[in-house]
Design an enzyme around this catalytic site. Structure first.
Site, short mmCIF file in Angstrom:
data_model
loop_
_atom_site.label_atom_id
_atom_site.label_comp_id
_atom_site.label_asym_id
_atom_site.label_seq_id
_atom_site.Cartn_x
_atom_site.Cartn_y
_atom_site.Cartn_z
N THR A 1 0.85 -1.19 0.00
CA THR A 1 0.00 0.00 0.00
C THR A 1 0.88 1.24 0.00
O THR A 1 1.92 1.25 0.66
CB THR A 1 -0.86 0.00 1.28
OG1 THR A 1 -1.76 -1.09 1.21
CG2 THR A 1 -1.63 1.29 1.45
N THR B 1 0.12 1.36 6.32
CA THR B 1 0.25 0.27 5.35
C THR B 1 0.30 -1.06 6.11
O THR B 1 0.70 -1.09 7.27
CB THR B 1 1.52 0.44 4.49
OG1 THR B 1 1.63 -0.67 3.59
CG2 THR B 1 2.78 0.48 5.34
N GLY B 2 -0.10 -2.13 5.44
CA GLY B 2 -0.01 -3.45 6.08
C GLY B 2 -1.34 -4.16 6.13
O GLY B 2 -2.21 -3.96 5.28
N ARG C 1 -14.05 -7.10 -0.62
CA ARG C 1 -13.35 -6.91 0.66
C ARG C 1 -12.83 -5.47 0.76
O ARG C 1 -12.29 -4.92 -0.19
CB ARG C 1 -12.18 -7.90 0.75
CG ARG C 1 -11.29 -7.74 1.98
CD ARG C 1 -10.08 -6.89 1.70
NE ARG C 1 -9.16 -6.83 2.82
CZ ARG C 1 -8.11 -6.01 2.88
NH1 ARG C 1 -7.88 -5.18 1.88
NH2 ARG C 1 -7.31 -6.00 3.92
N VAL C 2 -12.98 -4.88 1.93
CA VAL C 2 -12.48 -3.52 2.15
C VAL C 2 -11.49 -3.57 3.32
O VAL C 2 -11.81 -4.12 4.37
CB VAL C 2 -13.64 -2.55 2.49
CG1 VAL C 2 -13.10 -1.16 2.75
CG2 VAL C 2 -14.66 -2.54 1.36
N GLY C 3 -10.33 -2.99 3.13
CA GLY C 3 -9.32 -2.96 4.18
C GLY C 3 -9.37 -1.66 4.97
O GLY C 3 -10.39 -0.97 5.01
N ASP C 4 -8.25 -1.34 5.60
CA ASP C 4 -8.18 -0.14 6.44
C ASP C 4 -8.09 1.15 5.63
O ASP C 4 -8.50 2.22 6.11
CB ASP C 4 -6.94 -0.21 7.34
CG ASP C 4 -5.67 -0.24 6.49
OD1 ASP C 4 -5.50 -1.22 5.72
OD2 ASP C 4 -4.85 0.69 6.57
N GLY D 1 -4.69 -4.80 6.73
CA GLY D 1 -5.85 -3.94 6.97
C GLY D 1 -6.80 -4.46 8.03
O GLY D 1 -7.39 -3.68 8.79
N1 GLY Z 1 -3.51 -1.92 4.09
C1 GLY Z 1 -4.22 -2.20 2.91
C2 GLY Z 1 -5.21 -3.23 3.00
O1 GLY Z 1 -5.16 -4.07 3.90
O2 GLY Z 1 -6.09 -3.27 2.17
#
Ligand code: GLY
Length: 272
Positions: A139, A190-191, A167-170, A193
């Site tokens: 990211t 980053t990382g 799917r939705v991350g952070d 989520g």
């Molecule tokens: N940090 C990005 C994600 O997990 O989508």
């Protein structure tokens, strides 16, 4: 890639550009670079498609724009900024985000046009070996403090390799993937989520600045909270309202570049 983005960002800041424009420009450069998991370099989801999230935040007005699960555009960060400036909303998702992009004259791309050969290769490997755990979670993000005291943060991602469609991350979640407040600082994460969102990582860092920490102490603190509470793997970049810069990570590496005087620095790890 990070050093190039930092170099151009610095030139803009030196010329008097606003932090919001600078972080958008820096993230566009990273989105166009297939090294990173965003824009053209995005990893593919389980259906073999690019599906991206992005957020941008202006610390002067505490305003933000975000896009979720958007397909078919090269630079989600620019669309996120347009959501902030040109709609009455803060977040647009899926087809609605894509329709808005078309309405704003942003070229729509096919999946093939947006898929970097490396991303396709990684997807095929994943398909062949479902147990394969890719370590690529690149990211990208940027944080800037401009000469007017304005702070902005921006983050963009293709998400995690082989994620479920939808799917939705952070990244597009305010306070998790990014946060900016002129009174404290800005942060971009980053990382992993699924873990980052549980500790609202970016807001945890900027709140720590509000409690008296500088950027580096706040970055260290936020990552420590994530590790101790949810065993999360990731990283964060932070700038505080005094112009101090910090980054921290629980991942093995984090590619970063920064400047506070025109000299561009870069690192793959934080040496303590
Ligand atoms: N940090 C990005 C994600 O997990 O989508």
């Amino acid at each position: 890639g990070c050093q190039l983005a930092a170099k151009i960002a610095w030139k803009l800041l030196e010329g008097g550009a606003r932090a919001l424009h600078v972080v958008e420009t820096a993230v566009r450069i990273l989105e166009d670079d297939p090294t990173f998991d965003s824009g053209y370099g995005s990893v593919l989801n389980a259906q073999g498609e690019v599906e991206m999230d992005a957020i941008i935040m202006d610390g002067a007005a505490l305003d933000l724009g975000a896009v979720i699960a958007v397909q078919g555009i090269a630079n989600p960060i620019t669309l996120a900024r347009l959501v902030m400036t040109d709609t009455p909303h803060k977040i647009l998702a899926g087809n609605g985000a894509r329709d808005f992009a078309a309405h704003k004259g942003i070229p729509l791309l096919s999946q093939a046009e947006l898929t970097a050969p490396k991303a396709r290769e990684r997807y095929e490997k994943h398909k062949a070996d479902a147990a394969l755990n890719s370590s690529s979670k690149g990211t990208c993000g940027a944080v800037a403090l401009d000469s007017y005291g304005g702070i902005a943060a921006a983050t963009s991602t293709g998400g995690t390799p082989f994620k479920m469609a939808g799917r939705v991350g952070d990244t597009p979640l305010i306070g998790s993937g990014a946060y900016a407040d002129n009174q404290t600082g800005g942060a971009s994460a980053t990382g992993d989520g699924e873990q980052i969102m549980r500790v609202v990582l970016s807001k945890t860092a900027t709140d720590a600045i509000g409690h008296g920490m500088d950027a580096q102490a706040a970055a260290d603190y936020a990552i420590r909270v994530m590790v101790e509470r949810v065993n999360g793997i990731g990283g964060i970049i932070v700038v505080d309202h005094n112009g101090n810069i910090g980054f921290a990570h629980s991942s093995q590496n984090i590619a970063v570049a920064w400047s506070s005087d025109g000299t561009i620095h870069g690192a793959m790890q934080r040496s303590s």
